[in-house]
Design an enzyme around this catalytic site. Structure first.
Site, PDB file in Angstrom:
ATOM      1  NE  ARG A 141      -1.838   1.209  12.380  1.00 18.38           N
ATOM      2  CZ  ARG A 141      -1.021   1.154  11.611  1.00 18.38           C
ATOM      3  NH1 ARG A 141       0.669   1.142  11.667  1.00 18.38           N
ATOM      4  NH2 ARG A 141      -0.896  -0.179  10.536  1.00 18.38           N
ATOM      5  CG  ASP A 183      -2.280  -1.193   1.506  1.00 15.28           C
ATOM      6  OD1 ASP A 183      -2.807  -1.241  -0.265  1.00 15.28           O
ATOM      7  OD2 ASP A 183      -2.648  -1.429   2.369  1.00 15.28           O
TER       8      ASP A 183
END
Ligand code: ARG
Length: 389
Positions: A93, A13
């Site tokens: 994250r 990705d």
């Protein structure tokens, strides 16, 4: 000159995002940033080779110490847990996003980008932190609604090759390993043993039980078996020992932020051990009122982390409350690891609220309890009398 900074991982990705951001979005300069939160060495090495080749400037930032100190330790204090998931991916994250924004500001970039799809939670976590920067936020895979097949085709057209096709989507850091995708998307599918890397099965777990003691100060672990240890070493050690005993495996159905359910597999031996120990110590030193209220605070804290909303002022407020309680969370917890289980077998603390005054062995005037008992079930007895016929 348009400049963009990409949160890079080395995977498919994020790798295709590099040519996409240049060709499709018209960026002249691309900086790829990989943030080390404890991924496997070989993954970081492969990502570095690829990142250096594809980007104009590649940066590897070691954020392990900050991750443990400012993210994992607060998680332990708040007993971080969402539906049984110890938040391994979720808690990393915001830090990765923060580091990317720092680079973007330092490099005077126009935009920040990530490679998340439009299906998971990670897009929301990156976006929420990215958007506080005021920079433009780009998510090429999501914006172009690319399928895995289209991504592979685009990659090969751009000379980006991946030796072996990975069967599962894996995210790994020092706190946990998350495995999803492929056949796992069928909730009735039995995961093959080879899916697990950190934990042995109960059948293969060490035969001998291990007994250990974990020392806590202000709600965070500071020592193992009497030896002071820094957070990174302690977590690594517990992942290793716990894994050998088959501790810290989760196979669950999880409610994603977007509303759909997903099937997830996690490995997290250190998290299981430390959260068990911490929760037990709190039970010894906090009042029952604090514990009841903190349960709710912990759940709300965990939901905010899961949703990636750590920039919400509520998160700071919750942390302030949690910190206030942790001043007394000091002591030692003794644990036994055995055949997949991590159990507390003893605990001690200078801040314990436990007293022996009520021991069965102490001769004591007991009639003081009568008055208390008389009114204890008062409302229930009024109710029973009133509605008895
Ligand atoms: N479901 C978990 C979360 O939302 C884990 C996501 C893992 N990501 C991955 N690419 N395997 O935090």
């Amino acid at each position: 000159m348009k400049k963009v900074v990409l949160a890079y991982s080395g995977g498919l990705d994020t790798s295709i995002c590099i040519p996409l951001l240049k060709e499709h979005y018209g960026y002249d300069e691309l900086i790829a940033v990989i943030v080390d939160v404890g991924q496997p060495e070989e993954d970081l090495k492969a990502a570095t080779e690829r990142g250096e080749e594809l980007s104009d400037l590649y940066k590897l930032i070691d954020a392990k110490a900050e991750f443990v100190q400012d993210y994992i330790f607060p998680l332990i204090k708040a007993n971080g847990n969402y539906e049984g998931y110890v938040l391994g991916t979720a808690i990393a994250r915001p830090l990765i996003a923060k580091k990317v924004v720092e680079v973007a500001k330092g490099e005077d970039a126009d935009a920040v980008a990530h490679g998340c799809t439009g299906k998971g939670n990670d897009q929301l976590r990156f976006d929420a932190v990215f958007r506080t920067s005021g920079l433009e936020v780009i998510a090429p895979v999501r914006e172009m609604s690319l399928t895995r097949e289209e991504e592979k085709l685009y990659a090969s057209e751009h000379g980006i090759s991946f030796e072996s096709e990975k069967r599962w989507s894996i995210d790994e850091n020092i706190w946990g390993r998350s495995i999803e995708g492929s056949e796992l998307e069928d909730p009735s599918f039995f995961p093959p043993e080879e899916i697990y890397k950190w934990t042995s099965s109960v059948a293969n777990a060490s035969k001998e039980a291990a007994i250990m003691e974990i020392g806590f100060e202000y709600g965070v672990p500071v020592s193992l078996n009497g030896t002071e240890m820094d957070g990174i070493s302690l977590i690594k050690k517990l992942n290793d020992v716990g894994g050998k005993h088959g501790v810290g495996r989760t196979d669950m159905i999880e409610d994603r932020v977007l509303g759909f359910k997903s099937r997830e597999i996690y490995e997290h031996p250190a998290a299981t051990i430390l959260l068990e120990a911490h929760r037990d110590l709190e039970q010894l030193v906090l009042t029952r009122h604090e514990l009841r209220f903190k349960d709710f605070v912990d759940r709300t804290w965990s939901e905010l982390v899961y949703q990636g909303l750590v920039m919400d002022p509520l998160f700071e407020g919750l942390n302030a409350f949690v910190d206030k309680t942790q001043g007394r969370v000091n002591g030692t917890v003794h644990m036994k690891l055995e055949k997949g289980a991590a159990r507390v077998i003893g605990r001690e603390s200078p801040n314990a609220l436990y007293t022996k005054d009520v021991s069965f062995d102490v001769k004591q005037e007991q009639r003081g309890a009568e008055g208390f008992s008389l009114y204890h079930g008062f409302q229930s007895s009024v109710f029973r009398k009133r509605y008895s016929d």
